[in-house]
Enzyme design. Structure first.
Site, PDB file in Angstrom:
ATOM      1  N   LYS A  44      19.045   1.385   3.565  1.00  0.00           N
ATOM      2  CA  LYS A  44      18.151   2.386   4.176  1.00  0.00           C
ATOM      3  C   LYS A  44      16.770   2.243   3.540  1.00  0.00           C
ATOM      4  O   LYS A  44      16.641   2.052   2.326  1.00  0.00           O
ATOM      5  CB  LYS A  44      18.685   3.805   3.915  1.00  0.00           C
ATOM      6  CG  LYS A  44      17.689   4.927   4.218  1.00  0.00           C
ATOM      7  CD  LYS A  44      17.324   5.015   5.692  1.00  0.00           C
ATOM      8  CE  LYS A  44      16.252   6.085   5.931  1.00  0.00           C
ATOM      9  NZ  LYS A  44      15.825   6.149   7.359  1.00  0.00           N
ATOM     10  N   MET A  70      14.886  11.378  11.156  1.00  0.00           N
ATOM     11  CA  MET A  70      15.561  11.607   9.878  1.00  0.00           C
ATOM     12  C   MET A  70      14.591  12.038   8.779  1.00  0.00           C
ATOM     13  O   MET A  70      14.924  12.856   7.920  1.00  0.00           O
ATOM     14  CB  MET A  70      16.307  10.353   9.431  1.00  0.00           C
ATOM     15  CG  MET A  70      17.232   9.723  10.453  1.00  0.00           C
ATOM     16  SD  MET A  70      18.504  10.846  11.013  1.00  0.00           S
ATOM     17  CE  MET A  70      19.579  10.830   9.577  1.00  0.00           C
ATOM     18  N   ASN A 126       9.134  -1.945   5.868  1.00  0.00           N
ATOM     19  CA  ASN A 126       9.128  -1.178   7.122  1.00  0.00           C
ATOM     20  C   ASN A 126       7.697  -0.815   7.496  1.00  0.00           C
ATOM     21  O   ASN A 126       7.082   0.025   6.846  1.00  0.00           O
ATOM     22  CB  ASN A 126       9.962   0.101   6.912  1.00  0.00           C
ATOM     23  CG  ASN A 126      10.111   0.902   8.183  1.00  0.00           C
ATOM     24  OD1 ASN A 126       9.438   0.638   9.185  1.00  0.00           O
ATOM     25  ND2 ASN A 126      10.992   1.876   8.151  1.00  0.00           N
ATOM     26  N   CYS A 129       6.288   2.718   8.285  1.00  0.00           N
ATOM     27  CA  CYS A 129       6.119   3.692   7.212  1.00  0.00           C
ATOM     28  C   CYS A 129       4.846   4.494   7.483  1.00  0.00           C
ATOM     29  O   CYS A 129       3.942   4.040   8.197  1.00  0.00           O
ATOM     30  CB  CYS A 129       6.060   2.999   5.864  1.00  0.00           C
ATOM     31  SG  CYS A 129       4.814   1.726   5.766  1.00  0.00           S
ATOM     32  N   GLY A 221      19.303   2.410  21.164  1.00  0.00           N
ATOM     33  CA  GLY A 221      20.372   2.236  22.146  1.00  0.00           C
ATOM     34  C   GLY A 221      19.902   1.600  23.455  1.00  0.00           C
ATOM     35  O   GLY A 221      18.912   0.869  23.482  1.00  0.00           O
TER      36      GLY A 221
HETATM   37  C1  LIG Z   1       9.826   7.116  10.851  1.00  0.00           C
HETATM   38  C2  LIG Z   1       9.650   7.083   9.361  1.00  0.00           C
HETATM   39  C3  LIG Z   1      10.270   8.342   8.752  1.00  0.00           C
HETATM   40  C4  LIG Z   1       8.178   7.083   9.034  1.00  0.00           C
HETATM   41  C5  LIG Z   1      10.267   5.790   8.769  1.00  0.00           C
HETATM   42  C6  LIG Z   1      11.791   5.779   8.654  1.00  0.00           C
HETATM   43  C7  LIG Z   1      12.490   5.665   9.965  1.00  0.00           C
HETATM   44  C8  LIG Z   1      13.290   6.669  10.456  1.00  0.00           C
HETATM   45  C9  LIG Z   1      13.502   7.945   9.734  1.00  0.00           C
HETATM   46  O1  LIG Z   1      13.940   7.921   8.545  1.00  0.00           O
HETATM   47  O2  LIG Z   1      13.245   8.985  10.386  1.00  0.00           O
HETATM   48  N1  LIG Z   1      13.917   6.546  11.671  1.00  0.00           N
HETATM   49  C10 LIG Z   1      13.763   5.414  12.441  1.00  0.00           C
HETATM   50  O3  LIG Z   1      14.327   5.292  13.546  1.00  0.00           O
HETATM   51  N2  LIG Z   1      12.993   4.394  11.973  1.00  0.00           N
HETATM   52  C11 LIG Z   1      12.330   4.481  10.771  1.00  0.00           C
HETATM   53  O4  LIG Z   1      11.634   3.512  10.407  1.00  0.00           O
END
Ligand SMILES: CC(C)(C)CCc1c(C(=O)O)[nH]c(=O)[nH]c1=O
Length: 310
Positions: A44, A70, A126, A129, A221
């Site tokens: 993660k 998330m 990522n 970010c 999906g």
């Molecule tokens: C969206 C961010 C929280 C800035 C990065 C982490 C992330 C998340 C997340 O932790 O919400 N969800 C995703 O589908 N892709 C991501 O790269």
């Protein structure tokens, strides 16, 4: 039928592994993926400090895929670095560490720490970010991306990759490719991250389905498969000498086949893994092998990147 992949100077026994964020926050999850038919493991996205993430509900499955906000819940970089130190390559499955620092300094600090540990895992930085508040995510800010990649090169001496958000315009594919091609140790791009800021509505409750951001969240999906394939094929063409990892909409051997046809070196599974669990890797692998056998392909190299145009 040979589903193995050799890239980054490593061999993988197959071509499928998890998408960062899914079944990979806790060590037990990472170990379950490693013990499954997955050919690699990615953690993660880590921030320097541990994070609880957003209030729930923050993930929702729909008939066509998933939506999530998330908020980067993770155990903090040292937890994943410790896992990497102890990671047993015995199973021959590479470990990738996804990094999503809250600042460029944080990303560079994590890359430097990984380098000082002797590169026990391959970084997947990522680019979704967070950027400066009020500005778009890093991957949609080309100047900031260019600056970040220069800093990553200075902070990390080894091969690394980036997780890219989806792009939807040829000018954006070209602009990103021009930047990415300046970095010889940027060895791969993973296309795509979720399609950002979708909105799923429940007509019974007449409400959104996740709590953060008034219901806005990243889509995964079936919703994202054509966009994922387009990003894989465009960056496969535009980044000579680099690998593209396909991610988005893979739920059977069929979509894995499509991603490899579009040019993917390896294929990540997210939404489908969230619901089915690590057993999905054996199922999708066997479906892919059956498809290849029916078509007379004995290895992935026989059809990788051979998507025909009309
Ligand atoms: C969206 C961010 C929280 C800035 C990065 C982490 C992330 C998340 C997340 O932790 O919400 N969800 C995703 O589908 N892709 C991501 O790269």
């Amino acid at each position: 039928i040979d589903l193995s992949v050799t890239w980054l100077g490593q061999a993988m026994p197959g071509c499928l592994y998890n998408a960062s964020g899914v079944w990979c926050r806790e060590e037990e999850e990472l170990e379950a993926v490693r013990a499954s038919a997955a050919a690699a493991v990615v953690s993660k996205s880590a921030t320097l400090a541990p994070r609880d993430g957003n209030p729930e509900p923050r993930y929702c499955q729909t008939p066509l895929g998933s939506i999530n906000s998330m908020g980067l819940p993770n155990r903090g970089f040292d937890y994943y670095l410790d896992y990497a130190r102890r990671y047993r390559y015995g199973s021959g499955k590479p470990l990738f560490l996804s990094l999503s620092g809250l600042s460029l300094d944080d990303n560079c600090a994590m890359l430097r720490a990984l380098a000082e540990e002797g590169l026990p895992a391959v970084p997947e930085v990522n680019l979704s970010c967070p950027n400066v508040p009020g500005k778009p995510q890093l991957g949609y800010d080309f100047a900031a991306t260019a600056e970040a990649l220069d800093a990553f090169d200075a902070a990390y001496p080894g091969l690394y990759g980036v997780k890219l958000p989806p792009y939807f315009d040829p000018a954006h594919f070209a602009a990103m490719a021009e930047i990415l091609n300046r970095h010889p140790r940027l060895a791969f791009v993973t296309c795509i991250n979720s399609i950002g800021n979708g909105l799923v509505v429940d007509i019974d409750s007449e409400a959104v389905v996740i709590k953060p951001k008034d219901g806005l969240g990243g889509l995964g999906g079936d919703y994202v498969l054509p966009t994922a394939l387009a990003n894989v094929r465009e960056f496969y063409r535009l980044l000579p000498g680099k690998d593209v990892v396909g991610c988005g909409g893979v739920k059977s051997g069929r979509e894995a086949f499509m991603h490899i046809l579009a040019g993917a070196r390896a294929v990540q599974v997210g939404t489908c893994l969230y619901h089915e669990g690590p057993g999905a890797f054996a199922r999708i692998s066997s479906e892919l092998a059956v498809l290849m056998r029916a078509k007379g392909y004995r290895s992935l190299d026989a059809f990788r990147g051979k998507l025909r145009t009309l």
